[in-house]
Enzyme design. Structure first.
Site, PDB file in Angstrom:
ATOM      1  N   GLY A 184       0.803  -1.221   0.000  1.00  9.73           N
ATOM      2  CA  GLY A 184       0.000   0.000   0.000  1.00  9.73           C
ATOM      3  C   GLY A 184       0.828   1.260   0.000  1.00  9.73           C
ATOM      4  O   GLY A 184       0.307   2.367  -0.078  1.00  9.73           O
TER       5      GLY A 184
ATOM      6  N   ALA B 143      14.310   5.270  -1.116  1.00 10.60           N
ATOM      7  CA  ALA B 143      15.733   5.616  -1.186  1.00 10.60           C
ATOM      8  C   ALA B 143      16.568   4.395  -1.564  1.00 10.60           C
ATOM      9  O   ALA B 143      17.524   4.496  -2.343  1.00 10.60           O
ATOM     10  CB  ALA B 143      16.202   6.191   0.150  1.00 10.60           C
TER      11      ALA B 143
ATOM     12  N   ARG C 133      13.010  14.666  -1.544  1.00 16.04           N
ATOM     13  CA  ARG C 133      12.301  14.750  -2.815  1.00 16.04           C
ATOM     14  C   ARG C 133      11.059  13.850  -2.800  1.00 16.04           C
ATOM     15  O   ARG C 133      11.077  12.783  -2.204  1.00 16.04           O
ATOM     16  CB  ARG C 133      13.254  14.299  -3.927  1.00 16.04           C
TER      17      ARG C 133
ATOM     18  N   PRO D 216       3.409  12.593  -5.975  1.00 17.48           N
ATOM     19  CA  PRO D 216       2.710  13.454  -5.001  1.00 17.48           C
ATOM     20  C   PRO D 216       1.370  12.898  -4.523  1.00 17.48           C
ATOM     21  O   PRO D 216       1.043  13.031  -3.342  1.00 17.48           O
ATOM     22  CB  PRO D 216       2.505  14.763  -5.779  1.00 17.48           C
TER      23      PRO D 216
ATOM     24  N   GLN E 255      -0.165   8.566   1.805  1.00 22.07           N
ATOM     25  CA  GLN E 255       0.674   7.994   2.853  1.00 22.07           C
ATOM     26  C   GLN E 255       0.721   8.914   4.066  1.00 22.07           C
ATOM     27  O   GLN E 255       0.597   8.473   5.207  1.00 22.07           O
ATOM     28  CB  GLN E 255       2.110   7.809   2.350  1.00 22.07           C
TER      29      GLN E 255
ATOM     30  N   GLY F 102       6.823   7.004   4.918  1.00 21.94           N
ATOM     31  CA  GLY F 102       5.796   6.083   5.397  1.00 21.94           C
ATOM     32  C   GLY F 102       5.515   6.212   6.877  1.00 21.94           C
ATOM     33  O   GLY F 102       4.464   5.806   7.350  1.00 21.94           O
ATOM     34  N   GLU F 103       6.466   6.756   7.621  1.00 21.29           N
ATOM     35  CA  GLU F 103       6.310   6.733   9.079  1.00 21.29           C
ATOM     36  C   GLU F 103       6.264   8.105   9.731  1.00 21.29           C
ATOM     37  O   GLU F 103       5.630   8.276  10.771  1.00 21.29           O
ATOM     38  CB  GLU F 103       7.444   5.888   9.691  1.00 21.29           C
TER      39      GLU F 103
END
Lengths: 429, 729
Positions: B458, B502, B618, B622, B628, B693-694
């Site tokens: 997801g 990354a 970066r 979007p 997220q 994500g976090e």
């Protein structure tokens, strides 16, 4: 999933229900559509397209359920665009956000999902499911399935149902299956004989007489909500807080009383309305005040072999009513406390008070002490403060992970203050 | 354009998750769980279960499926079910029934009679604090650490010498990831070995663990998970159904499908620990922090699987201070395993630290944003390595302007029956990456495949791969087919630590440049279309004579391959964290803003507005980034208001289902928005992204508690907040 059901403003409505709670046998002969049937990856349905474009699908596991709930609202015949975005209520296209309250998304993509819902247009010509609304749905068939050990029966008439119940008292009566379906899923419960009464015509009337309003026990809460259309303000206040649209589309009033749960949402409201329960058996019918109906934890005066046929609400209705449900989550949550109020106030004096309470004892109860303390007294702040003190002491609330007994008791008192504050505002307004 | 490549199959119900795979002859497994929290299995009476029609196998520690304990590079020693009779928590897998249907397996499982030799269970975190032990040294270092200014003897001295101090204790509840997809697996053996369809965060890990557990060659195990219904850290380890389905399928010679029920997910997987945290802050009257002390206690199972590193995840790095002391204790209990859950350490840690900073602002009579800006750090306390790219002040400035922070008053405001307050908090999550290998295949039809074994539960990694792949190959995203979720692919892109973009992104760039070099060499090689000439690459084309210009002599890469009678050309690229970590510190930052409304009579709390402004390097996609970030912020709301596992005295979770373990519904979610300041962090990796994500869950619970304080004057120091904590006597 979507099921074709008799509509309120059109012959057929597409109704979203929880697939996990619906026994397949209960759908025999009916028309069902799932997200797979709405569109394909190559030709997306408008609902699917908006969800895809606006990022409303993330891990995707909850997505088919959201698609079905959203599609039901997309096809709701009386959905009207007014061009104004009402934030958490409904979108400029008339999309009622409550339609999505029964679906959980753990990626919590609720904002992109709302973006998708509020961007939907109206069904275009040639839309198969839109056109389908003009024709009546296939009625559920009277059926009997058996694997030799267990039986599922859908009788055609109430008398056939009562006959079967009389013959086999261990029959499990099912209606919307929103309670029993959970038993099956979580506890692995099985019924030797499941008796489906949800489509019996005798249990599906909505009748208004001079003396009372009669609500058929097998009407879904959605059907009652839309059929009454605000005619009973206390119930109009209750319905949006009752579980979620997805559950209300299946759950019935008879089922909510039949399970006898102390935390059911309808009893506090119906107790305040002085409702009476019509019980039907092969020997005939009898009528019991709801206040006398519950006898203990999940126990009632309903005898083996009897079915709840209807609920009668006496008319005229009280002038000042309210339903207050205190829960941690906005929707789809079990109440910590639920309170129904119905007060007749004449020239500043409380003539009659009915207060129903849920979540604070082994059964739903009436707040008799508080009612007496209010009746005959002026509807003033000092009366209310005194009565609120009594109301706090009604029932025997418990401590659990939702709320402490202290909080529950406090909320009972506060609920009366809240009612008073609102009534004053109404007078001022 | 659709927001992500996998949206169309997902919205049409075509996406096949693990349990959607079916095979001829497939049997169904049902897991049996313990009903005590501490003791030993004395006996399991399985005769009735075994004789239930349709039952194919009943496995228990008395008649186990053989599984060896795997050791994983990332997670250390694993745990496999049914190998011993010890019970360490309520809801521990102790049996597995396989039958022709799911219902037969479940009904048979209900007939198993278990007797235990029971021992007293320690299940109360509050009681367990008395026997807390030092946490083991983990990836974030020793459990205790202090940084003291010259001449300062101890953190106590530093605090005592401070002009203003605050000192308070905060509590956070144990939580479950509660991904929508329960842990599940379908295991199929054939002549080549084993294939397991199972949702996970990177299929390489489970393939390795399954090979070890089943004692077979790594090459004989194939793990597939193209779609994963949410993970959040809870699908990092190989699941009990995957181990049991694989072993049982080998035993009965048929494919086996197994899934945990929703209730089982809460105990037969792993949870986020509960924490208690004491934070003491000392400052000068002008708001300059001079001492930060953060002592943490984390619940942990008897196996000590994981502790929540709340001090290390926050106070260790966030603010400039001359004096710092942190400590981490573990509280072993008879509770289910603990593990990573979205922002482990940072999420619960920030509730304590960022509440304490707000308390300090109140004590100083200072604006909470002003206080945070005054103590902005250029590097973690006591370290020389400066943040590679940090724009936290800008996040606060933008957020304050957009949120209307200047209208905030110290006592909140009243709107009808509602008390309204505003709160803020800092968010931070470390900038990390993992080793990753990505394969790129150029195909003769002018398309390219970008492939790695990791997962997109997801997060959007699949679409990120296509976007970075297209950019690196200088072609359109439509020409790129990204592939994930298959252990046969090069290992990389594990979903964890907000690293996938990354890590897999930078490896994609390396793979692209390698495959382009090979393509150019091929084009100019003997027999190639540009035999012996210089070549250059741009726009998906090979240009002759090394000169790239419009109408220059050129061929697409597909034309080159066709000219060479090649179907495809493949290269891999690998990257790993390395030298950059000796030069800088890395982190994403953010400013959380929250408005709450508290009902004056019922004390119900409604979060009415949220804004998060983030500095996460970066941004590649979007739309997916916004989803997220919003999702993480809503997790923060959920942690503050709803989520918490209730452990009964006997170790049973009182609310192990989605009716009792509350996660928000749509109507709980307020006006919510995000904003990104985009400063590519190319010191971390060539991609410039730090992952998001976090970070967005971090700080939200504190911002809510701070807003509640602003509205009511009541400081809530435990989450989830209980309404009665706001009752006035």
């Amino acid at each position: 999933m979507l099921v074709a059901r008799p509509g309120v403003t059109s012959a057929t409505e597409w109704v979203a229900i929880n697939a996990c709670l619906a026994p397949a046998a209960a759908l025999a002969g009916q028309e069902v559509v799932t997200s797979e049937g709405l569109g394909t990856p190559e030709v997306l349905h408008p609902v699917q397209r908006e969800m895809a474009v606006r990022g409303g699908s993330q891990c995707g596991y909850c997505t088919p359920g959201f698609i079905c709930s959203m599609a039901a609202e997309y096809y709701r015949p009386d959905r009207e665009a007014d061009g104004a975005d009402h934030g958490e209520v409904h979108g400029p296209n008339g999309f009622d956000l409550h339609a999505l309250s029964g679906n959980l998304c753990r990626c919590t993509g609720y904002r992109p999902i709302r973006d998708a819902a509020y961007a939907l247009g109206t069904p275009q010509g040639g839309d198969r499911l839109a056109d389908r609304r003009e024709e009546p749905p296939d009625a559920p068939e009277a059926t009997e399935f058996s694997d030799g050990e267990r039986t599922f029966v859908r009788p055609a008439t109430l008398s056939a149902a009562l006959e079967l119940l009389h013959r086999n008292p261990r029959t499990t009566v099912i209606s919307g299956c929103t309670d029993w379906g959970v038993e099956v899923n979580i506890r692995g419960s099985r019924a030797d004989c499941a008796l489906a009464i949800d489509r019996l015509p005798e249990l599906r009337g909505l009748v208004v007489t001079e003396e009372y309003l009669e609500l058929g026990a097998a009407l879904t809460l959605t059907e009652i909500e839309r059929g009454l259309d605000g005619r009973v303000p206390l119930l109009a206040e209750l319905f949006p807080q009752f579980a979620s649209r997805l559950i209300r589309n299946s759950a019935t009033l008879g089922g909510n009383l039949g399970t006898g749960s102390p935390i059911g949402d309808s009893p506090p409201a119906l107790l305040a309305l002085d409702a009476r329960v019509v019980l039907s058996g092969i020997g005939g019918e009898r009528e019991v005040p709801l206040a006398d109906y519950f006898t203990g934890y999940r126990q009632s005066v309903r005898r083996t072999g009897e079915l709840i046929k209807a609920v009668r609400i006496p008319l005229p209705l009280a002038g000042l009513t309210a339903f207050q449900k205190i829960a941690k989550r906005r929707f789809d949550d079990i109440s910590s406390v639920a309170i129904g109020f119905a007060l007749d106030i004449d020239e500043g004096t409380v003539r009659r008070a009915r207060i129903g309470l849920g979540g604070i004892a082994a059964t739903p109860i009436r707040a008799y002490h508080t009612e007496s303390a209010l009746e005959g007294q002026p509807w003033t702040r000092s009366t209310v403060l005194a009565a609120a003190g009594l109301l706090r002491a009604e029932g025997t609330p418990m401590d659990d992970h939702r709320a402490s007994s202290r909080y529950r008791a406090a909320m009972l008192g506060q609920s009366l203050l809240k009612l008073y504050a609102r009534s004053i505002e109404e007078v001022v307004a | 354009m659709i927001a992500r490549l996998d949206a169309a199959p997902k919205v049409t119900g075509q996406a096949k998750y693990a349990v959607d795979h079916n095979f001829p002859g497939m049997a169904y497994g049902y897991v049996v769980l313990s009903t005590i929290a501490n003791g030993e299995l004395a006996a399991m009476e399985v005769t009735a279960a075994r004789h239930t029609p349709g039952v194919l196998g009943v496995y228990t520690p008395f008649e186990p499926l053989e599984l060896r304990t795997p050791i994983s590079q990332m997670l250390g020693e694993g745990w496999v079910p049914l190998q011993d009779k010890e019970i360490a928590y309520y809801g521990q897998p102790i049996g597995f029934v396989v039958a022709e249907t799911f219902e037969a397996a479940r009904d048979a499982a209900a007939l198993i009679e278990v007797s235990y030799t029971e021992r007293p269970a320690l299940t109360s975190f509050a009681e367990g604090l008395a026997t807390a032990e030092d946490a083991k040294t983990g990836p974030r270092g020793a459990p205790s650490l202090s940084v003291l200014a010259e001449g300062v003897e101890s953190i106590e001295d530093a605090l005592a010498a401070s002009e203003v101090t605050v000192d308070a204790t905060y509590e956070t509840a144990s939580q479950n990831h509660a991904a929508m997809e329960p842990h599940s697996a379908v295991a199929v053996w054939n002549a080549d070995g084993l294939t397991v369809y199972t949702g996970n965060q990177g299929s390489h890990g489970p393939a390795d663990e399954l090979a070890q557990a089943l004692n077979i060659e790594h090459s004989a195990v194939h793990v597939v998970n193209p779609y994963v219904g949410g993970a959040f850290g809870g699908k990092g380890a190989t699941s009990t159904p995957a181990f049991l389905a694989a072993a049982a399928a080998r035993n009965i010679g048929r494919p086996v499908k197994a899934a945990l029920t929703r209730e089982q997910v809460f105990t037969a997987t792993a949870t986020r620990p509960a924490t208690v945290q004491r934070v003491s802050l000392g400052a000068r009257n002008d708001g300059t922090l001079v001492a930060v002390r953060h002592d943490s206690w984390s619940s942990t199972p008897m196996s000590r699987s994981f502790i929540e590193p709340t001090s290390h995840g926050t106070s260790r790095e966030w603010y400039a201070t001359e004096n710092l002391a942190i400590s981490q204790k573990a509280v072993p209990l008879n509770i289910p395993p603990t593990t990573f859950m979205r922002a482990p350490g940072e999420a619960p840690g920030s509730f304590a630290l960022e509440s304490a900073v707000d308390e300090l602002a109140v004590a100083l009579n200072m604006d909470p944003i002003g206080l945070r800006k005054r103590n902005n750090s250029a590097a973690p306390p006591g370290e020389d390595l400066q943040w590679s790219s940090k724009h936290l002040d800008e996040c606060f400035d933008i957020g304050a302007a957009r949120f209307g922070w200047s209208e905030r008053t110290p006592g909140g405001r009243v709107d009808g029956d509602w008390l309204v307050g505003l709160g803020t908090a800092t968010a931070m999550f470390p900038g990390l990456r993992f080793p990753a290998t990505v394969g790129i295949t150029l195909r003769a039809d002018d398309t390219a495949v970008v492939a790695t074994s990791g997962a997109d539960p997801g997060t959007g990694l699949l679409t990120v791969l296509s976007l970075i792949g297209a950019e690196s190959l200088d072609i359109s995203p439509e020409q790129v087919t990204p592939r994930l979720g298959d252990s046969a692919l090069p290992p990389g892109g594990t979903s964890g630590g907000s690293t996938a973009t990354a890590s897999a992104g930078s490896a994609t760039m390396v793979a692209a440049s390698t495959v382009i070099d090979e393509l150019l060499r091929l084009a100019s090689s003997p027999g190639g279309p540009f035999d012996g000439r210089e070549t250059a690459y741009a726009d998906g084309r090979v240009f002759a004579d090394g000169r790239v210009f419009a109408d220059g002599e050129s061929m697409t890469f597909g034309e080159v391959l066709r000219a060479m009678e090649r179907i495809s050309l493949t290269a891999t690229g690998s990257t790993a964290p390395g030298e950059e970590r000796t030069k800088h510190s890395f982190g994403s930052w953010g400013a959380q803003f929250c408005e709450v409304r508290v009902h004056r009579l019922t004390r119900e709390i409604r979060v009415s507005r949220l804004l998060g402004v983030f500095d996460a390097g970066r941004i590649i996609n979007p739309t997916a980034a916004r989803s997220q970030l919003l999702g993480g912020m809503i997790w923060g709301v959920s942690a503050a208001l709803h989520e918490g596992l209730d452990v009964e005295a006997n170790g049973r979770f009182a609310n192990a289902d989605l009716a009792g373990y509350l996660v928000p519904v749509n109507a709980d979610i307020p006006e919510i928005d995000t904003h990104l300041v985009e400063y590519p962090d190319t010191l971390l990796s060539n991609v410039g992204a730090r992952g998001l994500g976090e970070i967005s869950i971090v700080g939200v619970a504190a911002a809510i508690a701070n807003a509640v304080y602003n509205a009511t004057g009541i400081r809530l120091r435990r989450i989830p907040m209980m309404l009665e904590d706001l009752l006035e006597d």
